[in-house]
Design a protein around this motif. Structure first.
Motif, mmCIF file in Angstrom:
data_model
loop_
_atom_site.group_PDB
_atom_site.id
_atom_site.type_symbol
_atom_site.label_atom_id
_atom_site.label_comp_id
_atom_site.label_asym_id
_atom_site.label_seq_id
_atom_site.Cartn_x
_atom_site.Cartn_y
_atom_site.Cartn_z
ATOM 1 N N GLY A 104 0.684 -1.251 -0.083
ATOM 2 C CA GLY A 104 0.069 -0.112 0.103
ATOM 3 C C GLY A 104 0.730 1.219 0.016
ATOM 4 O O GLY A 104 0.273 2.425 -0.067
ATOM 5 N N ASP A 105 1.959 1.205 -0.133
ATOM 6 C CA ASP A 105 2.758 2.466 -0.136
ATOM 7 C C ASP A 105 4.158 2.275 -1.059
ATOM 8 O O ASP A 105 4.639 1.298 -1.141
ATOM 9 N N TRP A 106 4.423 3.368 -1.837
ATOM 10 C CA TRP A 106 5.348 3.428 -2.704
ATOM 11 C C TRP A 106 6.715 2.944 -2.263
ATOM 12 O O TRP A 106 7.414 2.371 -2.766
ATOM 13 N N ARG A 107 7.147 3.570 -1.063
ATOM 14 C CA ARG A 107 8.481 3.399 -0.356
ATOM 15 C C ARG A 107 8.710 1.867 -0.267
ATOM 16 O O ARG A 107 9.664 1.297 -0.896
ATOM 17 N N LEU A 108 7.627 1.042 0.010
ATOM 18 C CA LEU A 108 7.881 -0.457 0.161
ATOM 19 C C LEU A 108 7.886 -1.167 -1.211
ATOM 20 O O LEU A 108 8.774 -2.000 -1.466
ATOM 21 N N HIS A 109 7.233 -0.707 -2.132
ATOM 22 C CA HIS A 109 6.998 -1.089 -3.436
ATOM 23 C C HIS A 109 8.493 -0.847 -4.070
ATOM 24 O O HIS A 109 9.010 -1.674 -4.826
ATOM 25 N N GLU A 124 -0.075 -8.032 -8.869
ATOM 26 C CA GLU A 124 -1.176 -6.959 -8.805
ATOM 27 C C GLU A 124 -2.117 -7.158 -7.552
ATOM 28 O O GLU A 124 -2.706 -8.452 -7.389
ATOM 29 N N ASP A 125 -2.893 -6.193 -6.942
ATOM 30 C CA ASP A 125 -3.645 -6.366 -5.913
ATOM 31 C C ASP A 125 -5.085 -6.019 -6.641
ATOM 32 O O ASP A 125 -5.430 -5.077 -6.909
ATOM 33 N N ASP A 126 -5.945 -7.452 -6.743
ATOM 34 C CA ASP A 126 -6.904 -7.039 -7.761
ATOM 35 C C ASP A 126 -8.342 -6.732 -6.748
ATOM 36 O O ASP A 126 -9.551 -6.914 -7.246
ATOM 37 N N ARG A 127 -8.003 -6.567 -5.566
ATOM 38 C CA ARG A 127 -9.231 -6.363 -4.588
ATOM 39 C C ARG A 127 -9.942 -4.981 -4.818
ATOM 40 O O ARG A 127 -10.922 -4.519 -4.344
ATOM 41 N N TRP A 131 -0.834 6.277 -7.020
ATOM 42 C CA TRP A 131 -0.041 5.339 -8.000
ATOM 43 C C TRP A 131 0.508 6.033 -9.267
ATOM 44 O O TRP A 131 1.746 5.834 -9.556
ATOM 45 N N SER A 132 -0.386 7.038 -9.676
ATOM 46 C CA SER A 132 0.106 7.512 -10.873
ATOM 47 C C SER A 132 1.082 8.751 -10.787
ATOM 48 O O SER A 132 1.714 9.071 -11.745
ATOM 49 N N ARG A 133 1.044 9.413 -9.631
ATOM 50 C CA ARG A 133 1.823 10.265 -9.304
ATOM 51 C C ARG A 133 3.079 10.168 -8.426
ATOM 52 O O ARG A 133 3.934 11.282 -8.211
ATOM 53 N N MET A 134 3.031 9.309 -7.702
ATOM 54 C CA MET A 134 4.578 9.185 -6.830
ATOM 55 C C MET A 134 5.742 8.861 -7.862
ATOM 56 O O MET A 134 5.570 7.975 -8.789
ATOM 57 N N GLU A 153 -0.709 5.030 3.317
ATOM 58 C CA GLU A 153 -0.024 6.177 2.723
ATOM 59 C C GLU A 153 -0.892 6.308 1.412
ATOM 60 O O GLU A 153 -1.332 7.595 0.884
ATOM 61 N N TRP A 154 -1.295 5.120 0.664
ATOM 62 C CA TRP A 154 -1.903 5.297 -0.587
ATOM 63 C C TRP A 154 -3.254 6.224 -0.586
ATOM 64 O O TRP A 154 -3.808 6.941 -1.377
#
Ligand code: FAD
Ligand code: SF4
Length: 516
Positions: A104-109, A126-129, A317-320, A398-399
């Motif tokens: 759920g956060d960019w840092r970990l991704h 991908e998380d499809d929930r 997700w599109s701006r981080m 964070e998301w």
């Protein structure tokens, strides 16, 4: 080969693609680590909620016959860093691959993406929930300089079929907001939420959190978050049966003594995975179809989940990562120190902060129009305010926190997410709440000794940002009022705002880039 499937604290759902049909030799791992518990000072209730829900989910996985490794925070060999711990476990169980669902956060991704070529090898799924994937959102957003939630939401209604009748919006309209937004009547009965008695697992986690995180803002007393799917479903049932009917009407109201009003309190369960957004929307839709709740309430509720929740995730997700550095209004102050104590005579802020301290919860309008609005008017730097929101709410990830704080509240992204800042004077708070009648300050005054601080700060904010905001057609009316004021009045308002700002103790602001 044998895979290790790492399940994160916000992925506690059998619906995850990785858990639908895992290989029979897979090791499923859940890890409590100090690093994740401490990178902002999370509210103790939030940490208990996450650790207890993880422990219960691990038990549910074991009951289905899976091999599960659970790393406890106090295990002697715990690396206390999520990725290092997963790699240690992979070695321990001779797994050559680690699979994990998009975090759920960019840092970990980002950290995981950088380990793709490592041994053991990392794989992201991908998380499809969610209703909308980051790729679909990016396609929808294209190169637009400004996005509008309403357009996105209508698309999501069409695509999901929720609240649709033969390609037309149910009830004949997309949006029933004009039927909502009533202030509270003097006397109002709000049904109590279901009480979830802490079981042995939750009590053990509470003791652990007391040992490790007792210096954090917030109390554990009265802890009442769902930590199992069964409890989450009981919260959902309670909302549909007793609260949904009044959800729309009082959606924007604030009460001096009722922290939850007719809000669902479901965000924490949605965000950890105990409930799926689809089942929650469908339950609300069913209530309308069966005549238990009016369309304005049901549509208003579904819009929050199918619209706002998906929209802010898409923006994230599109701006981080650049989004997190945005500060278009050049706000430079740290956080007012009373955000950690509630020690202020401003009743609305005192109540929002105290309720947050007691419940790890404040409803949307308290976040947006009280704590958020005040920080916007004072010029609090996005990083400082984001860290506070990320720490203090049980539902904060964070998301969803960052776009709401930086985009919606602080208008720091130049209007990409919201078309105008949600700035307001005391008049708005007076209209929507019963705080002002209990307040030391006088909401009708702007410059006197006893004047409500929101008022002069509001006009001062509008003056300071005239260049960025006056051309916005949704702000024209308000700038018209400002321009009709005499110079003398404007000067007095500025002086009063300066005096108020001098009397507040702001924490030191972060340096540029400290935050990422
Ligand atoms: P309800 O009022 O019952 O709404 C139903 C559901 O709609 C919520 O459970 C939530 O999943 C969704 N929802 C409503 N508004 C939003 C929104 N603006 N963005 C995304 N989802 C929404 N929500 C979080 O889940 N986590 C956060 O970290 C978070 N931080 C926020 C920070 C600020 C500054 C602001 C203004 C809002 C934030 N929100 C956050 C959104 C919203 O305030 C909470 O989702 C809501 O208050 C949770 O309470 P509830 O479940 O009773 O919501
Ligand atoms: Fe808040 Fe001003 Fe009302 Fe006091 S008078 S509760 S500070 S809005």
């Amino acid at each position: 080969s044998r895979p290790l499937i790492l399940i994160l604290a916000d992925q506690l759902s059998f619906d995850l693609p990785l858990l639908r049909d895992p290989p029979s030799n897979a090791v499923l791992a859940l890890c409590e680590v100090d690093g994740e518990g401490r990178y902002v000072p999370h509210h103790p209730q939030k940490i208990v909620l996450l650790f207890s829900a993880m422990r219960h989910f691990a038990e549910a996985l074991r009951n289905r016959g899976y091999q599960v490794h659970y790393s406890g925070l106090e295990d002697a060999d715990n690396c206390q860093d999520l990725l290092d711990e997963a790699e240690r476990l992979a070695r321990l169980y001779h797994c050559s691959e680690i699979h994990v669902t998009r975090p759920g956060d960019w840092r970990l991704h980002e950290r995981i993406s950088q380990r793709r070529d490592h041994t053991p090898q990392w794989h992201l799924t991908e998380d499809d929930r969610f209703f909308c994937s980051p790729d679909e959102f990016a396609r929808w957003a294209g190169n637009r300089r400004q996005l509008r939630m309403e357009h996105f939401y209508r698309n999501m209604r069409r695509e999901s079929g929720i609240l649709m009748e033969n390609d037309e919006p149910a009830g004949g309209q997309w949006n029933f907001d004009h039927d909502n937004r009533e202030a509270l009547p003097n006397k109002l009965d709000v049904p109590d939420p279901p009480r979830h008695q802490p079981d042995a697992t939750t009590r053990e986690v509470m003791a652990l959190v007391e040992r490790h995180f007792s210096d954090h803002f917030g109390t554990l007393k009265g802890f009442n978050w769902a930590v199992t799917r069964r409890q989450a479903l009981s919260d959902l049932r309670h909302f549909i049966r007793h609260l949904l009917i009044d959800f729309g009407r009082y959606q924007d109201a604030i009460s001096d003594h009722e922290p939850f009003l007719f809000h669902s309190r479901l965000s924490a369960s949605l965000n950890t995975g105990l409930l799926s957004p689809r089942e929650v929307c469908q339950a609300a839709e069913r209530a309308w179809q069966e005549g238990h709740a009016p369309i304005n309430a049901v549509e208003g509720f579904i819009r929050q989940i199918l619209g706002w929740r998906e929209f802010v995730r898409g923006v994230y997700w599109s701006r981080m990562p650049n989004y997190k550095r945005e500060n278009r209004l050049r706000a430079e102050r740290g956080l007012p120190d009373f955000y950690w104590s509630g020690d202020t005579r401003m009743r609305c802020l005192n109540r929002a902060i105290t309720m947050t301290h007691d419940n790890a919860y404040a409803h949307h309008i308290q976040r947006l129009m009280v704590t958020g609005n005040f920080a916007l008017l004072c010029g609090v730097k996005p990083e400082a305010l984001c860290d506070w929101y990320l720490a203090v709410y049980a539902d904060a990830h964070e998301w969803v926190e960052l776009p709401n704080t930086l985009g919606m509240v602080l208008h720091a992204d130049g209007g990409y997410l919201g078309s105008k800042p949600y700035c307001a004077s005391g008049k708005y708070i007076d209209r929507m709440s019963d705080h002002c009648r209990h307040c030391h300050y006088d909401v009708k005054q702007t410059t006197g000794d006893n004047a409500c601080p929101f008022n002069s700060l509001y006009w001062d904010f509008l003056e300071r940002h005239e260049r960025e905001l006056a051309k916005n057609h949704r702000m024209k009316l308000i700038y018209g009022s400002l321009h009709r004021m005499s110079d003398e009045r404007r000067r007095a308002q500025r002086d009063k705002a300066r005096q108020i700002l001098e009397e507040i103790h702001f924490e030191p602001a972060y340096g540029q880039g400290d935050h990422l």
